[in-house]
Design an enzyme around this catalytic site. Structure first.
Site, short mmCIF file in Angstrom:
data_model
loop_
_atom_site.label_atom_id
_atom_site.label_comp_id
_atom_site.label_asym_id
_atom_site.label_seq_id
_atom_site.Cartn_x
_atom_site.Cartn_y
_atom_site.Cartn_z
N LYS A 37 0.86 -1.19 0.00
CA LYS A 37 0.00 0.00 0.00
C LYS A 37 0.89 1.23 0.00
O LYS A 37 2.04 1.17 0.44
CB LYS A 37 -0.89 0.02 1.25
CG LYS A 37 -2.17 0.84 1.09
CD LYS A 37 -3.23 0.08 0.33
CE LYS A 37 -4.51 0.87 0.19
NZ LYS A 37 -5.60 0.06 -0.35
P1 NAD Z 1 -13.06 7.96 -2.68
O1 NAD Z 1 -12.07 8.97 -2.24
O2 NAD Z 1 -13.41 7.89 -4.13
O3 NAD Z 1 -14.42 8.14 -1.87
C1 NAD Z 1 -14.46 8.22 -0.48
C2 NAD Z 1 -15.87 8.61 -0.08
O4 NAD Z 1 -15.97 8.59 1.34
C3 NAD Z 1 -16.25 10.02 -0.53
O5 NAD Z 1 -17.61 10.05 -0.91
C4 NAD Z 1 -16.07 10.84 0.75
O6 NAD Z 1 -16.87 12.01 0.79
C5 NAD Z 1 -16.52 9.82 1.78
N1 NAD Z 1 -16.04 10.14 3.14
C6 NAD Z 1 -14.79 10.47 3.52
N2 NAD Z 1 -14.76 10.73 4.84
C7 NAD Z 1 -16.02 10.55 5.28
C8 NAD Z 1 -16.65 10.69 6.54
N3 NAD Z 1 -15.95 11.07 7.61
N4 NAD Z 1 -17.98 10.42 6.65
C9 NAD Z 1 -18.69 10.04 5.56
N5 NAD Z 1 -18.16 9.91 4.33
C10 NAD Z 1 -16.84 10.15 4.20
O7 NAD Z 1 -12.51 6.55 -2.16
P2 NAD Z 1 -12.91 5.11 -2.68
O8 NAD Z 1 -11.92 4.67 -3.69
O9 NAD Z 1 -14.37 5.07 -2.98
O10 NAD Z 1 -12.59 4.23 -1.38
C11 NAD Z 1 -13.53 4.09 -0.32
C12 NAD Z 1 -13.10 2.92 0.55
O11 NAD Z 1 -13.07 1.73 -0.24
C13 NAD Z 1 -11.71 3.04 1.17
O12 NAD Z 1 -11.70 2.39 2.42
C14 NAD Z 1 -10.84 2.28 0.19
O13 NAD Z 1 -9.64 1.82 0.81
C15 NAD Z 1 -11.78 1.15 -0.14
N6 NAD Z 1 -11.50 0.45 -1.39
C16 NAD Z 1 -11.45 1.13 -2.56
C17 NAD Z 1 -11.23 0.42 -3.74
C18 NAD Z 1 -11.25 1.10 -5.09
O14 NAD Z 1 -11.30 0.39 -6.09
N7 NAD Z 1 -11.27 2.42 -5.16
C19 NAD Z 1 -11.03 -0.96 -3.72
C20 NAD Z 1 -11.09 -1.62 -2.49
C21 NAD Z 1 -11.33 -0.89 -1.34
#
Ligand code: NAD
Length: 432
Positions: free
Chosen positions: A122
């Site tokens: 990571k």
């Molecule tokens: P992103 O940055 O695109 O979206 C994050 C979202 O969470 C946004 O809508 C943001 O406003 C919201 N957020 C942030 N802080 C918040 C809070 N305190 N309260 C409520 N909402 C909040 O990120 P993402 O890629 O969608 O990732 C989200 C999660 O999924 C993370 O834990 C990431 O590690 C995990 N993840 C992502 C992927 C991927 O393909 N992008 C794959 C596996 C896991």
């Protein structure tokens, strides 16, 4: 989870996220638990309790006004026995070594759960991308990539997007690596734009995999998906498409939250209109198809299913105690604290853990990596079919192990993953 303050965060060594919740301690606790469940060899257990490689870098960036800011960045490999380190890069004001190491360990377990040939890695840069111009973001990305370049490569470490990074950032990472080596290395990065060898289904793959798990767990519990109520936290790259897919499958998405606020409609939100609103305003806040609710009230909204899709540590023990849903499917990484897990166990809430539920993203990354190395574009149907099959097989394996061991799906997934990694370590033996 504290809201990140909108200030520039540079140069500090302390890990701010670890102050409120220690993600590394949480992941080690899970590894210890899995070790006990499978009767792990103590030597291998000791190896899995520490990251294999931790690189911390300073990232000096010329800002638009001419001065230089120095950001802190990390790239961490937890274990690479099963293959090259695989894992996203996150830009966030609260990220730090403990968080990045924990996410790397999660990737070791996740790639093992879906049985793809990768280890766990990571990366992160402590910054608030909302305060950076496009030029500053690009310079930060390229300098960070340069600083960690000794680790990256198709055979050693393959990053992907994570929180606050996207295909545009991946294109800058790829370009920087290609410039450095003087040749094209598309297998260095996944989640890249289609124009440079990305894969059509990559962007929605995490959400598709989560939906596959929602379907599977509802079927396993004998619950009806159609009209069931769901609460989604996060409306980003995962939460946005996910809410849309769940809504399209006939579920009622009754509440959605993002960093700007939360909206609630007991009859179900129109996710098409909500997506338009977010595209126009940047947040779910202010959406007139539902009523605003306090972020703290999200988890008590009446529902059958809760899907955290924002950041880790989002559900603590107090939240878990008031959750109305009986099923949680973790789209985010590490959204449930260990204390909350204990409450869920007591209350009989079924949790489909992150290392299974959101593994669709890394599975699609595997296909994209294979495609880049083959220099041959896979047919979209083949990608969709293989993704679905991989998720279903992993779900069935974890569900079966949970029944056999009479433990939660999280503990069963941990046991399955740790066993697979341990088998690989044992097969290879210890160097030298
Ligand atoms: P992103 O940055 O695109 O979206 C994050 C979202 O969470 C946004 O809508 C943001 O406003 C919201 N957020 C942030 N802080 C918040 C809070 N305190 N309260 C409520 N909402 C909040 O990120 P993402 O890629 O969608 O990732 C989200 C999660 O999924 C993370 O834990 C990431 O590690 C995990 N993840 C992502 C992927 C991927 O393909 N992008 C794959 C596996 C896991």
């Amino acid at each position: 989870m504290p809201d990140p303050a909108p200030v520039m965060v540079t140069g500090e060594m302390a890990d701010p996220a670890a102050a409120a919740y220690d993600p590394w301690a949480a992941v080690v606790q899970r590894i210890d638990d899995a070790a006990a469940l499978v009767g792990l060899n103590p030597d291998i257990h000791r190896m899995l309790r520490v990251p294999k490689r931790v690189l911390q870098v300073s990232v000096p960036v010329r800002m638009d006004d001419g001065h230089v800011e120095v950001f802190s960045g990390w790239r961490i490999h937890h274990d690479t026995t099963r293959g090259p380190a695989k894992g996203g890069i996150r830009f966030h004001p609260l990220t730090g070594a403990a968080e990045v190491a924990a996410l790397a360990a999660d990737m070791t377990l996740k790639t093992a759960v879906v049985d793809i040939p990768f280890g766990g890695g990571k990366g992160g840069v402590r910054c608030d991308p909302r305060l950076l111009s496009e030029g500053e973001l690009e310079r930060l990305t390229r300098r960070y990539t340069f600083e960690i370049a000794s680790l990256l490569g198709p055979d050693s470490d393959v990053p992907a997007p994570d929180v606050n990074t996207d295909e545009r950032v991946m294109a800058w990472v790829l370009d920087t690596i290609d410039m450095l080596h003087g040749r094209s290395l598309p297998g260095t990065v996944t989640g890249k734009p289609l124009s440079v060898g990305g894969m059509k289904l990559h962007s929605g793959a995490t959400a598709s995999g989560v939906v596959r798990c929602v379907r599977a767990v509802f079927a396993a519990l004998g619950m009806d998906l159609v009209r069931a109520r769901v609460v989604v936290q996060g409306f980003g790259k995962v939460g946005g498409p996910l809410a849309f897919l769940l809504w399209s499958a006939g579920m009622r998405v009754v509440a959605v939250a993002d960093i700007g606020g939360a909206v609630h409609n007991p009859g179900g939100l129109d996710i098409g209109l909500l997506s338009d609103h977010v595209a126009a305003t940047g947040s779910v806040s202010g959406f007139d198809g539902g009523a605003a609710i306090a972020a703290g009230d999200l988890w008590s909204v009446e529902s059958e299913l809760v899907v955290p899709a924002a950041l880790e540590g989002a559900i603590d023990a107090a939240d878990a105690a008031k959750l109305s849903a009986k099923v949680v499917v973790e789209a985010a990484n590490g959204p449930t604290t260990p204390d909350a897990d204990a409450v869920f166990d007591e209350r009989g809430v079924t949790v489909v853990p992150d290392i299974l539920a959101n593994a669709g993203g890394v599975t699609a990354s595997y296909f994209e990596w294979a495609q880049s190395r083959q220099g041959f574009a896979w047919d979209e149907d083949l990608v969709a079919t293989r993704l679905g099959n991989t998720m279903d097989t992993a779900f069935e394996a974890v569900w079966a192990r949970a029944q056999t061991l009479r433990v939660s799906m999280r503990r069963a997934a941990g046991a399955l993953a740790v066993q697979r990694v341990a088998d690989a370590i044992a097969a290879r033996g210890l160097f030298p």
